[in-house]
Design an enzyme around this catalytic site. Structure first.
Site, PDB file in Angstrom:
ATOM      1  N   HIS A 125       0.815  -1.230   0.000  1.00 50.31           N
ATOM      2  CA  HIS A 125       0.000   0.000   0.000  1.00 50.31           C
ATOM      3  C   HIS A 125       0.843   1.272   0.000  1.00 50.31           C
ATOM      4  O   HIS A 125       0.299   2.366  -0.182  1.00 50.31           O
ATOM      5  CB  HIS A 125      -0.943   0.027   1.215  1.00 50.31           C
ATOM      6  CG  HIS A 125      -1.948  -1.080   1.218  1.00 50.31           C
ATOM      7  ND1 HIS A 125      -2.810  -1.300   0.163  1.00 50.31           N
ATOM      8  CD2 HIS A 125      -2.234  -2.047   2.135  1.00 50.31           C
ATOM      9  CE1 HIS A 125      -3.569  -2.354   0.432  1.00 50.31           C
ATOM     10  NE2 HIS A 125      -3.233  -2.834   1.623  1.00 50.31           N
ATOM     11  N   ASP A 162      -2.661 -10.808  -2.349  1.00 49.86           N
ATOM     12  CA  ASP A 162      -3.246 -10.279  -1.112  1.00 49.86           C
ATOM     13  C   ASP A 162      -4.699  -9.886  -1.405  1.00 49.86           C
ATOM     14  O   ASP A 162      -5.035  -9.514  -2.522  1.00 49.86           O
ATOM     15  CB  ASP A 162      -2.436  -9.048  -0.683  1.00 49.86           C
ATOM     16  CG  ASP A 162      -2.814  -8.526   0.702  1.00 49.86           C
ATOM     17  OD1 ASP A 162      -2.059  -8.802   1.654  1.00 49.86           O
ATOM     18  OD2 ASP A 162      -3.844  -7.826   0.820  1.00 49.86           O
ATOM     19  N   HIS A 164      -6.249  -7.324  -0.550  1.00 51.58           N
ATOM     20  CA  HIS A 164      -6.375  -5.886  -0.796  1.00 51.58           C
ATOM     21  C   HIS A 164      -5.613  -5.499  -2.071  1.00 51.58           C
ATOM     22  O   HIS A 164      -4.562  -6.070  -2.368  1.00 51.58           O
ATOM     23  CB  HIS A 164      -5.821  -5.089   0.391  1.00 51.58           C
ATOM     24  CG  HIS A 164      -6.512  -5.400   1.679  1.00 51.58           C
ATOM     25  ND1 HIS A 164      -5.980  -6.246   2.630  1.00 51.58           N
ATOM     26  CD2 HIS A 164      -7.716  -4.987   2.150  1.00 51.58           C
ATOM     27  CE1 HIS A 164      -6.833  -6.338   3.643  1.00 51.58           C
ATOM     28  NE2 HIS A 164      -7.891  -5.598   3.387  1.00 51.58           N
ATOM     29  N   ASP A 249      -4.532 -12.886   3.304  1.00 51.71           N
ATOM     30  CA  ASP A 249      -5.810 -12.423   3.849  1.00 51.71           C
ATOM     31  C   ASP A 249      -6.975 -12.647   2.888  1.00 51.71           C
ATOM     32  O   ASP A 249      -8.099 -12.239   3.177  1.00 51.71           O
ATOM     33  CB  ASP A 249      -5.715 -10.945   4.288  1.00 51.71           C
ATOM     34  CG  ASP A 249      -4.961 -10.075   3.303  1.00 51.71           C
ATOM     35  OD1 ASP A 249      -4.647 -10.560   2.190  1.00 51.71           O
ATOM     36  OD2 ASP A 249      -4.674  -8.907   3.640  1.00 51.71           O
TER      37      ASP A 249
HETATM   38 ZN   LIG Z   1      -4.107  -7.244   2.698  1.00 52.25          ZN
END
Ligand SMILES: [Zn+2]
Length: 345
Positions: A125, A162, A164, A249
């Site tokens: 991120h 991931d 996200h 995740d």
């Molecule tokens: Zn994540």
């Protein structure tokens, strides 16, 4: 075959125990690896190093490094409402980025076939200018740029599984035709970027490939997405190195995610990327830990990945999740086939 594992006890010192991104994550993974004597006997331990300013600034703005160093020197702070910076966190983040660099060097110097780095804080991120979403420096981006700058690679691919979207990695490379960034992620889900129409800016057109996945997409959907979209894209791009932003995740047991991958499902993804790397880049494959917040699911899925890369049985029984009805990904796959330059046919 040989597989290096980067780990270091210093990674445990960046810790806010009540935060999902805490040192207990690594402790859980370390215990699971230690308990698997067959696996741990085969792993080649690899020491991380500190990433230099120049290596970090190859993808980040100087302002970010200075801001984080000031926060750390002032006793720590929050870079955003969910991203903690402790007095030692910037040094640990340097060692995390440097763990990714050590892994890349070990593979590109042909000291090992593959490498996996158990690093934290995670990275995907972090944008050129901003630490966010538990991430300080973008480990995968720093590693990819290092492979370009120090080894002269023309094409590097980062595959991010991931749950996200790796908004930071996309920001860093969206105008760079030399780095292909592929992400599978829950949709809708924080940070809200990663629509399939985002394919990279002018110069990088087609070097971003996003697969936003509806809630409860599981093993079947991921298998379809990997075989029908991601594999053809990697085969067309022909990277000389494949880096996996390995977040766990997307697991059905994860408290932050919206998807339904099982531990055996992660082993399947690990096998697909292993075979793709063997096909396009002589097996050069580097895994970098990103998210994963159910301690048990995280540890078992990392072990399943490592075992798969060593061509051992992954040992995970197919989870009941594989029998949950899954959303239909055909519209997404058809849209990408119609529009994405690397997937079109
Ligand atoms: Zn994540």
């Amino acid at each position: 075959m040989s597989l290096a594992l980067v780990s270091h006890s210093t990674y445990l010192d960046h810790d806010e125990p009540s935060h999902p991104e805490c040192a207990a994550r690594l402790r859980s993974i370390n215990s699971a690896i230690a308990a698997d004597t067959q696996l741990s006997a085969l792993l080649q331990p690899l020491e991380p190093r500190r990433a230099t300013d120049a290596e970090i600034l190859a993808v980040h703005q100087a302002g970010l490094l200075h801001q984080l160093e000031h926060m750390a020197a002032d006793g720590g702070d929050w870079a955003d409402p969910e991203t903690y910076v402790l007095p030692n966190s910037v040094e640990i983040a340097r060692l995390a980025a440097g763990g990714a660099l050590a892994a890349v060097s070990a593979v590109l110097d042909q000291r090992v076939d593959q490498a996996f780095a158990l690093i934290r804080p995670p990275g995907h991120h972090a944008t050129p200018s901003t630490a966010m979403g538990f991430c300080l420096f973008n480990n995968a981006a720093i590693a990819a740029q290092f492979a370009r700058d120090q080894y002269g690679l023309e094409r590097v691919a980062i595959l991010d599984w991931d749950v996200h979207h790796g908004n930071g990695t996309q920001d860093i490379f969206e105008n760079d035709p030399h780095v292909l960034y592929i992400s599978t992620h829950g949709w809708p889900l924080w940070p809200g970027t990663g629509h399939w129409r985002e394919m990279g800016g002018q110069a990088g057109a087609g070097s971003i490939l996003n697969l936003p996945l509806p809630p409860l997409t599981g093993d079947m959907g991921f298998d379809m997405a990997f075989r029908q979209v991601i594999a053809p894209a990697i085969q067309s791009f022909r990277p000389q190195l494949l880096i996996v932003s390995a977040g766990y995740d997307a697991h059905i047991q994860d408290p932050l995610g919206s998807l339904a991958v099982s531990t055996a499902g992660y082993a399947n993804l690990a096998a697909i990327v292993y075979n793709l790397a063997a096909e396009v880049c002589d097996g050069r494959l580097v895994g970098l830990l990103e998210g994963g917040y159910n301690l048990e699911a995280l540890a078992h899925s990392v072990v399943a990945t490592l075992r798969t890369w060593l061509q051992l049985p992954h040992g995970a029984s197919a989870h009941a999740a594989t029998h949950i009805p899954e959303p239909d990904l055909t519209p997404l796959i058809n849209a990408l086939r119609a529009a994405h330059p690397l997937v079109q046919r």
